[in-house]
Scaffold this active site. Structure first.
Site, short mmCIF file in Angstrom:
data_model
loop_
_atom_site.label_atom_id
_atom_site.label_comp_id
_atom_site.label_asym_id
_atom_site.label_seq_id
_atom_site.Cartn_x
_atom_site.Cartn_y
_atom_site.Cartn_z
N HIS A 49 -8.20 -14.94 -2.12
CA HIS A 49 -8.26 -13.51 -2.41
C HIS A 49 -9.69 -13.03 -2.64
CE1 HIS A 49 -6.82 -9.73 -4.16
NE2 HIS A 49 -7.67 -9.92 -5.14
N HIS A 99 -1.02 -5.64 -2.21
CA HIS A 99 -0.44 -6.14 -3.46
C HIS A 99 0.95 -6.67 -3.14
CE1 HIS A 99 -0.99 -5.73 -8.03
NE2 HIS A 99 -1.94 -6.48 -7.53
N ARG A 120 -9.36 2.05 -8.68
CA ARG A 120 -10.53 1.63 -9.48
C ARG A 120 -11.69 1.25 -8.58
NH1 ARG A 120 -6.93 -0.99 -12.67
NH2 ARG A 120 -7.36 -3.01 -11.75
N GLN A 327 -4.99 -4.60 -17.00
CA GLN A 327 -5.36 -3.45 -16.17
C GLN A 327 -6.25 -2.48 -16.93
OE1 GLN A 327 -3.75 -2.28 -12.79
NE2 GLN A 327 -4.23 -4.43 -12.80
#
Lengths: 761, 279, 171
Positions: A49, A99, A120, A327
């Site tokens: 990732h 996701h 973000r 988060q």
């Protein structure tokens, strides 16, 4: 016990995804047995990732440079120049991520945090986020695993509205497709976009000035907990164990909204005072990644004190505090001299500690000239590594093996247009997406001109006082992926470009998310390579903004591997591409609804016998076919140029691209989009009862224009021809068949509502 | 000297329509400033002439939409200003806050007399984004500073909410029609209780209610999203649809005002900013 | 069995409960609870097959309970879900929308899927923990006062105009 055995044990005990070789490499960097924090940090940094370790050598062939590119792939989001308005240069900021795995396990939270993360990424470039898109792939809702597919679809859409709507970022559509290949592994790809003044781009590294002035690191947002621990490595392992949920984060859109407002105030203040800073959101790897990367990319070291981190659970071990993926947090590198003022904004003006008990902003680290990444917890050093090893990547050259699918076409192709069209319109793939969009807020911020479904791409007018419009669309066809991975990549670009062009906008940038199975399998890695080659090929052909001089640049993206079921079956190769376009005057943008009876419909793009993967084959013949439409780069370019010229001349009254369901379905969709008190229909030219003409998905467009305007075009290209006429009768017909659209309208509009939300099967 | 009326737009934690709302107020010839929930003093000092509670998700609709924000201290100030007759408009989440603070219907001081309950639609729950038509009630046109210019015909505006169904207590039903300000209807102005004309099952098809005096209006649809003609969808039927269609590809599309502008123009009219012809 | 009900709670801290508690603390510092828990509460009316049927529904529809984020139990055995703080005096109040699409839709979905349930009713269950030494009667009175929103200065958890409020009997 020697080091190797110790490493073997620790990898097993801690459930790390890194290989033994990788852990040995880490041990080499630090010159001893790595600490737990170091192991978790590098486990994340070297995960697929974050590191792109399998994909990097292949991705190198994507065109990422063009004259309009400001920031290409590498930072959190890509940036291209957009427009100049009242002497201010505005840039477009885009990011695209997946996701997938979290959404399969926890659809609501997975989809929500998907939006949270991508938004973000755009915010942290200093931009205002002005749109998001969701590109969704679910299992067959009426197949053997339909029940789960439907529940996941419901959950994902709930997550999108509960989070995205609350955030105040308009949803600009995207697409949704159903394919049994996603039964065990849905895809939730998310795109976010925003705008930033060219002179106010924020960067995700500590600035040059930190070499001479004392800089500190502020962590702002939610208090750190253990909820996300292990999330980044989770995204890179297969879904065999659904009990692995500690890895999924809990999203908090309300805090995020307040935090974004606070960030805006802080950033504006820093820019006004001309104070250089570094700014980065926390994602995979949490505090450990953000601190080390901010420092390393600025060529400095950092000294992080975990005791200064605001936590919501006492007694967390240091590696959890450092690597948890809670988060709604940001890291900000600023001079110590301004720190008090910044803390005041977060903690007093915006009251983060009251609104989110335990949260807020605090100084957790200090940048050092000594290029070492050092973390302290309770006075004990829990990590110490040279910063350069953090930026040093890791690369694998994976094996690949060509594994084409044999071409099998159906034996016969019976045609009965009214019945065929009904079948296509009333299939999960052909039915209206309005039940999905009805959950999304597409109009917050008040900048939306075309909502999802009104034109081929959403169009917004994002910069106040400026007539420049933004058009955006995202696409990718799983049936093409299944049959021909190269063409799937090429057409993902092609279709998104066509959608943007259909509105009259010129494509200026693209992003991609490459969703595939296990890259360690040579056939899967071949699919991946093919997809990337397809994308690169199409981008090189479709540099419309520079009139062919530069390619269409891919400025951001993401690779998602290990999309597979517990039994090891991979998803269909799923390259998904988003394309962003600019229309200098948004009042010239064109929607897809038919306007004026008596107008003619021009077909752009001759039909070819290439119906592999088509909606007609799937819905009417229950056959996938084999021969996927070719990607004809030069022709695509010329067609797009012509459509844009017509738009510029102001003669296109409605435009729709030809994709699923071919020419016939495209015409039907243009009729279905009309006002209910001004219904329109289409009469096609004589003798149209040929599957190739009606249903082939050879790329193309339909344009409505007046006969006079058509006559007025002096040099008519040979790929354009009249195929029908607009009528005031709500139907589609030729001289030998007719379908009344009022017969299907209600069912077409509500089909997904009934299947997905009401479980009416 | 203050030459233009000042409209305060309140930002609660989780509001998300404050910027576009403030912007359309300015486009309507008034000044507008955004005040954060804890800027009690700044708000008080600037003595605004009117207040708008914008849309969004204050406190993420936790517990119940609007209820937590209704308890914020700044609402005391809004409450007092409303009592003194200042125009107050709550849009969507703002309407939910007004209802939960007892400002509307306001039959008895501070008493909670209405609820904005979850949408009631057959086979569907949760959030709903949709374009609807509204018509103003006669008395409301006369007394509300927000509705003077609306006129009698149906106007298209979008809704976007999960909790938008006006509900009242049994014992108050006899007086609900007095607080009725706007109702859902079709493009011809005809009311029905059926979905989607009434998009959420609201009592008496109510889209907006006001207090006795008419200065406080709780409105579920979003007029700020229908302020410009270019914000109107190309498929909208009726008279406004005709106007929208006629502006296709016309540069005037960028500057023509849409139906939502009427609410803000009404306020400008209330402050005496419009010429005689405009009124 | 005429009714089987289940309580469902988030494994992670419930943000709505957190906001509710901090709001109560701010507006009613003297009477507010020290602890507040929030549960989804589902009542299955006349389930043929009783708890077995409900168990089947729960394991089938992840919309009702997703085991990856929530724990659940039958309400008559919900002790396992509670964070028992023996020091505190606990009350429970059930808040139900008088008209509710969620309940209606699930009733229909279950009927369509051939589950023998006459009706499903969705509510929110709040569990309030008051300081030790509070009498049960006092705790119940405070609970009602904090729940019923009758005036802008009174009550938070339910709006009686649109919601039914019932204080459950002490366990």
């Amino acid at each position: 016990m020697d080091l190797r055995d110790k490493l073997k044990d620790v990898i097993r005990e801690r459930g790390l995804a890194m290989t033994l070789q990788e852990s040995e490499k880490l041990a080499g960097y630090v010159g001893r047995m790595p600490t737990p924090l170091e192991l978790h940090l590098f486990d994340t940094m070297w995960s697929e990732h974050c590191s792109y370790k399998s994909s990097k050598p292949v991705l190198a062939q994507l065109p990422t440079q063009a004259s309009n590119v400001v920031v290409g792939p590498g930072e959190d989001a890509g940036i291209v120049r957009f427009c100049t308005c009242d002497g201010v240069d505005w840039d477009l900021v885009v990011a695209h991520e997946s996701h997938n795995h979290p959404s399969q396990v926890l659809p609501v939270e997975g989809a929500a945090t998907g939006i949270g993360g991508i938004v973000r990424d755009v915010y942290c470039m200093g931009a205002n986020v002005t749109g998001s898109l969701d590109l969704l792939r679910f299992g067959n809702p009426t197949g053997v695993s339909g029940e789960r597919a439907r529940a996941i679809c419901r959950g994902v859409i709930e997550g999108i509205w509960k989070y995205g709507n609350a955030l105040g970022v308009p949803n600009l559509g995207g697409d949704t497709r159903f394919h049994e290949g996603y039964d065990d592994n849905c895809l939730v790809n998310v795109v976010a976009l925003g705008f930033v003044r060219h002179d106010r781009i924020a960067h995700s590294f500590v600035p040059e000035e930190a070499h001479t002035e004392k800089y500190v690191l502020i962590l702002a947002g939610k208090s750190t907990d253990d909820t996300g621990f292990g999330g980044a490595t989770f995204a890179s392992a297969d879904l065999s164990d659904l009990t692995e949920k500690g890895a999924v984060q809990v999203a908090d859109p309300f805090l995020k909204r307040v935090l974004s407002e606070a960030n805006r105030t802080v950033l504006d203040m820093l820019f006004e005072k001309e104070i250089p800073f570094g700014f980065k959101d926390l994602g995979a790897g949490g505090i450990a990644c953000v601190t080390s990367e901010l420092a390393a990319h600025g060529g400095l070291g950092i000294h992080v004190d975990l005791d200064e981190v605001l936590v919501s659970i006492q007694g967390l071990p240091p590696e959890v505090i450092a690597c948890a993926e809670t988060q709604e947090r940001y890291g900000l590198a600023i001079p110590e001299s301004i720190a008090e003022e910044v803390l005041e904004i977060y903690n007093k003006s915006f009251e983060l500690p009251r609104l989110f008990p335990g949260g807020g902003a605090s100084i957790i680290g200090r940048f050092t000239k000594d290029p070492v990444y050092r973390v302290i917890h309770r006075g004990i050093e829990v990590a110490c590594a040279p910063v350069n090893c953090i930026t040093e990547g890791i690369v694998y050259n994976r094996e690949w093996k060509s594994s084409p699918i044999p071409l099998i076409e159906p034996d016969s192709r019976p045609v009965d247009p009214p019945s065929d069209l009904k079948k296509m319109l009333l299939s999960p793939d052909g039915a209206s997406r309005s039940p999905i969009w009805s959950y999304y807020d597409s109009e917050v911020q008040g900048t939306t001109h075309f909502r999802p479904g009104e034109a081929d791409a959403c169009v917004t007018v994002p910069i106040k006082g400026c007539k420049a419009g933004l058009a955006v669309s995202g696409d990718g066809n799983p049936w093409y992926g299944q049959l021909e991975p190269f063409l799937a990549g090429a057409h993902a670009v092609g279709e998104a470009v066509r959608n943007v062009v259909a509105t009259g906008a010129v494509p200026i940038a693209a992003t991609d998310c490459l969703n595939y199975g296990n890259p360690e399998k040579p056939d899967v890695f071949w699919q991946f390579r093919q997809g990337v080659e397809g994308i690169a090929h199409a981008c090189r052909n479709l540099g419309l903004e520079s009139e062919g001089e530069h390619p269409l640049p891919i400025v951001s993206g993401n690779v998602s591997f290990y999309n597979q079921s517990s039994s090891g079956g991979s998803i269909p190769p799923s390259p998904i591409v988003a394309v962003f376009g600019r229309i200098d005057d948004f009042t010239r943008a064109t929607d897809l609804s038919l306007k004026t009876p008596g107008n003619i419909i021009i077909l752009i793009g001759p039909r070819e016998d290439e119906l592999g993967g088509s909606l007609y084959y799937r819905s009417c013949l229950e056959h996938s076919g084999g021969k996927v439409p070719l990607f004809r780069g030069e022709l695509e370019y010329e067609m797009a140029r012509f459509v844009l010229d017509c738009a510029e001349a102001g003669i296109s009254q409605s435009v729709h691209d030809i994709s699923e369901g071919g020419l016939a379905l495209a015409a039907v969709e243009m009729a279905l989009a009309t006002r209910k008190d001004a219904r329109r229909g289409v009469i096609l030219e004589k003798g149209f009862a040929d599957p190739v003409i009606l249903y082939s998905e050879t790329p193309g467009y339909l344009i409505e224009m007046s006969p006079e305007d058509w006559e007025g075009i002096s040099a008519k290209p040979d790929f354009a021809a009249i195929v029908g006429k607009v009528t005031d009768d709500f139907s589609i017909s030729s001289d030998i068949w007719k379908l009344e659209l009022s017969e299907v309208l209600e069912e077409y509009t509500t089909l997904l509502d009934r299947i997905i939300w009401r479980e009416e099967l | 000297m203050k030459n233009r009326p000042l409209v305060a737009v309140l930002q609660f934690p989780g509001s998300n329509c404050e910027y576009e709302t403030a912007s359309v107020v300015r486009e309507s010839g008034m000044d507008s400033l955004i005040f954060r929930w804890n800027q009690w003093k700044e708000l008080s000092d600037s003595a605004p002439d009117a207040f708008i509670l914008p849309g969004g998700f204050a406190f993420q609709d936790r517990v119940r939409a609007g209820t937590v924000a209704a308890k914020e201290e700044i609402m005391d100030l809004v409450f007092n200003q409303a009592q003194s007759g200042k125009p107050v408009l709550g849009i969507c989440n703002g309407a939910q806050i007004l209802v939960e603070s007892g400002l509307v219907p306001g039959w008895e001081n501070g008493r909670i007399e209405s609820a904005l309950a979850a949408n009631h639609i057959h086979g569907r729950s949760g959030y709903l984004s949709r374009w609807v038509f509204l018509r103003a009630k006669k008395r409301a046109l006369r007394v509300s500073p927000w509705l003077g210019m609306i006129g009698n015909s149906a106007i298209p505006v979008p809704i976007a909410h999960a909790e938008g169904r006006f509900v009242f207590a049994e014992e108050d039903l006899h007086r609900v029609s007095k607080c009725a300000a706007l109702v859902y209807c079709d493009e011809n102005g005809v009311e029905t209780a059926d979905y989607p004309v009434n998009p959420n099952g609201s009592f008496m098809n109510l889209a907006g209610i006001m207090n006795k005096e008419g200065n406080v209006l709780a409105l579920m649809p979003h007029p700020e999203r229908a302020f410009w003609m270019w914000q109107i969808p190309p498929w909208v039927p009726g008279v406004w649809g005709d106007r929208r269609t006629s502006l296709n590809h016309d540069p005037a599309l960028a500057v023509e005002k849409g139906p939502g502008e009427l609410f803000f123009r009404s306020l400008a009219g209330y402050f005496g900013l419009l010429s005689r012809e405009e009124v | 069995m005429t009714e089987v009900s289940i309580a469902v709670r988030l494994k992670a801290p419930d943000p709505a409960a957190m906001t509710a508690l901090s709001t109560l603390k701010r507006i009613n510092p003297a009477t507010c609870p020290c602890s507040l828990e929030r549960y989804d509460y589902w009542r299955f009316i006349k389930p043929g097959g009783g708890k077995v049927t409900v168990e089947k529904i729960v394991s089938h529809f992840h919309d009702i309970v997703n085991p990856n984020k929530q724990s659940w139990s039958f309400s008559d055995e919900s002790g396992s879900l509670h964070s028992w703080d023996e020091e505190l005096v606990w009350t429970e109040v059930l808040v139900t929308d008088k008209v509710d699409s969620i309940s209606e839709n699930w009733t229909e979905i279950l009927r369509r899927n051939k589950y023998e349930v006459e009706r499903v009713m969705y509510s929110v269950l709040w569990r309030l923990g008051f300081p030790s030494g509070t009498s049960i009667a006092d705790a119940r009175e405070r609970t009602l006062a904090l729940t019923v929103t009758s005036h802008r200065d009174h009550g938070l958890l339910a709006n009686p105009i649109s919601q039914n409020i019932s204080l459950l009997d002490p366990v």
